[in-house]
Design a protein around this motif. Structure first.
Motif, mmCIF file in Angstrom:
data_model
loop_
_atom_site.group_PDB
_atom_site.id
_atom_site.type_symbol
_atom_site.label_atom_id
_atom_site.label_comp_id
_atom_site.label_asym_id
_atom_site.label_seq_id
_atom_site.Cartn_x
_atom_site.Cartn_y
_atom_site.Cartn_z
ATOM 1 N N TYR A 1 5.208 7.458 -7.791
ATOM 2 C CA TYR A 1 5.326 6.027 -8.073
ATOM 3 C C TYR A 1 4.325 5.196 -7.257
ATOM 4 N N PHE A 2 4.518 5.134 -5.944
ATOM 5 C CA PHE A 2 3.716 4.220 -5.130
ATOM 6 C C PHE A 2 2.227 4.534 -5.193
ATOM 7 N N ASN A 3 1.866 5.819 -5.134
ATOM 8 C CA ASN A 3 0.450 6.183 -5.100
ATOM 9 C C ASN A 3 -0.238 5.985 -6.441
ATOM 10 N N LEU A 4 0.522 5.695 -7.478
ATOM 11 C CA LEU A 4 -0.059 5.416 -8.791
ATOM 12 C C LEU A 4 -0.372 3.934 -8.976
ATOM 13 N N ASP A 5 0.005 3.123 -8.006
ATOM 14 C CA ASP A 5 -0.176 1.669 -8.097
ATOM 15 C C ASP A 5 -0.988 1.191 -6.897
ATOM 16 N N ALA A 6 -2.244 0.809 -7.115
ATOM 17 C CA ALA A 6 -3.139 0.411 -6.023
ATOM 18 C C ALA A 6 -2.675 -0.851 -5.310
ATOM 19 N N GLU A 7 -1.733 -1.580 -5.888
ATOM 20 C CA GLU A 7 -1.208 -2.778 -5.218
ATOM 21 C C GLU A 7 -0.485 -2.418 -3.918
ATOM 22 N N TRP A 8 -0.124 -1.146 -3.764
ATOM 23 C CA TRP A 8 0.593 -0.710 -2.569
ATOM 24 C C TRP A 8 -0.338 -0.157 -1.493
ATOM 25 N N ASP A 9 -1.655 -0.237 -1.669
ATOM 26 C CA ASP A 9 -2.550 0.503 -0.773
ATOM 27 C C ASP A 9 -2.706 -0.099 0.620
ATOM 28 N N ASN A 10 -1.990 -1.175 0.918
ATOM 29 C CA ASN A 10 -1.933 -1.686 2.290
ATOM 30 C C ASN A 10 -0.628 -1.303 2.989
ATOM 31 N N TRP A 11 0.165 -0.455 2.327
ATOM 32 C CA TRP A 11 1.487 -0.117 2.844
ATOM 33 C C TRP A 11 1.659 1.397 2.950
ATOM 34 N N ALA A 12 2.493 1.808 3.881
ATOM 35 C CA ALA A 12 2.704 3.226 4.152
ATOM 36 C C ALA A 12 3.181 4.026 2.946
ATOM 37 N N PRO A 13 4.090 3.502 2.097
ATOM 38 C CA PRO A 13 4.570 4.331 0.987
ATOM 39 C C PRO A 13 3.466 4.851 0.067
ATOM 40 N N TYR A 14 2.364 4.125 -0.044
ATOM 41 C CA TYR A 14 1.255 4.574 -0.883
ATOM 42 C C TYR A 14 0.682 5.894 -0.381
ATOM 43 N N PHE A 15 0.716 6.114 0.928
ATOM 44 C CA PHE A 15 0.088 7.276 1.539
ATOM 45 C C PHE A 15 1.086 8.323 2.030
#
Length: 371
Positions: A197-211
């Motif tokens: 979920y999170f890593n598929l949405d670049a809007e999260w790339d300033n937050w830990a869940p993306y990584f």
């Protein structure tokens, strides 16, 4: 005869050293302007460094999780006695040298602007911008980074803090009845959410869940490779995060996630192997691994100044500008060694002296475990 050299995690230092070089070369190729001229010589190589070498940061994310598990929860059990102090100690390790490098980058941008006009030169840094960098909140608050790679330092801190808090909450959930499966299952669940979920949405790339998918792969690689576990349980633990990664790649292939999965598997198999710092090759590898954070912090202002100097003083011939890229690479390594010796280490000792030692939670034993 002198004492034998202490053994170190040779594979981890090799991966860190190699990834740091790729990041330097990526920024040299991506930002230019020397690479704009040098591209005429080896266009495919310059394009690869510019577009693909950036995924080397995944190596640091996976290794970060691997070493966080080693220091925070070596056996994979929940519980942490003083989470806020642990988070502060991580901040005290990352932020002071990062802020020093950020100030150097701001000065370097001002100096380079006298010799060239280029997109790689940042606008003059404001006090609010520097303050956001000091708090490792520049991405979250929407401030542009003063230096390339600044986002990673903030994300590393977020991931570490998230893991500390998860261990503390897990300890409360367990109470007096330890559940050895709680943290591995929790990490697997978090990694699955990240990968699908999170890593598929670049809007999260300033937050830990993306990584967290990459970080969780590293966490699990440490726990699964515990020699006290039965091999079958170790493989099962790795599958808990590898299967979501495979599913995520099937949904949308991302080379960065594929690399993270490969690195996690390599660490699972060989990450705990220690090698002595003997021989020229291993001495060089361990040395480059040791200064990798400093190289990561300081290379951008060095590359910026070398770019400006070569564009201003040297003819725009491809061969000469390619030589300038090699000079910038070499100077980045030298500056990284000096920064480590005179900035990172002294600041680390100072912050350690100002911070009381951690009181970690006592080890837990359980009759039911992933062993």
């Amino acid at each position: 005869m002198g004492r034998p050299a202490p053994s170190q995690f040779g594979l981890i230092n090799l991966l860190k050293a190699g990834a740091a070089q790729l990041i330097v070369l990526h920024h040299l190729a991506f930002y230019g302007p020397m690479s704009d001229h040098a591209r005429a010589l080896l266009p495919s190589l310059v394009d690869w460094f510019s577009n693909s070498a950036r995924i080397a940061v995944q190596v640091f994310l996976v290794i970060g999780g691997f070493l966080a598990a080693k220091s925070l929860a070596p056996s994979g059990h929940a519980g942490y006695a003083d989470p806020l102090r642990a988070i502060w100690r991580r901040y005290a390790k990352l932020a002071p040298p990062f802020l020093a490098a950020t100030v150097i980058a701001a000065v370097a941008s001002a100096w380079a602007s006298r010799w060239m006009i280029h997109d790689s030169i940042s606008a003059p840094a404001t006090l609010a911008q520097l303050g956001a960098h000091a708090l490792l909140l520049h991405g979250v608050l929407g401030f542009p980074s003063v230096s390339a790679g600044a986002w990673y330092v903030a994300i590393d801190f977020q991931l570490y803090a998230l893991m500390v808090l998860a261990l503390a909450v897990g300890g409360v959930v367990e109470g007096k009845r330890p559940l050895a499966w709680l943290m591995p299952v929790s990490v697997a669940f978090g990694a699955t959410l990240s990968l699908l979920y999170f890593n598929l949405d670049a809007e999260w790339d300033n937050w830990a869940p993306y990584f967290f998918g990459s970080y969780g792969l590293g966490l699990m690689a440490w726990w699964a490779s515990d020699p006290r576990r039965k091999p079958g349980y170790g493989v099962l633990m790795m599958l808990m995060v590898l299967l979501p990664a495979v599913v995520g790649l099937a949904l949308q292939f991302r080379s960065r996630i594929a690399l993270a999965a490969v690195v996690a598997c390599v660490l699972f198999l060989f990450g705990r192997v220690k090698t002595a710092a003997e021989g020229r090759a291993w001495t060089l590898i361990h040395g480059l691994g040791k200064i990798s954070y400093s190289v990561f912090l300081i290379h951008f202002p060095v590359c910026l100044l070398v770019n400006a100097a070569f564009i201003h003083f040297v003819p725009p011939e491809p061969e000469l500008q390619a030589f300038g890229m090699l000079v910038a690479w070499g100077f980045s390594l030298g500056a990284g060694a000096l920064f480590h010796r005179w900035v990172e280490e002294p600041l680390g000792r100072l912050m350690q002296a100002l911070t009381p030692p951690l009181a970690t939670a006592p080890p837990r034993l359980s009759g039911v475990s992933f062993r």
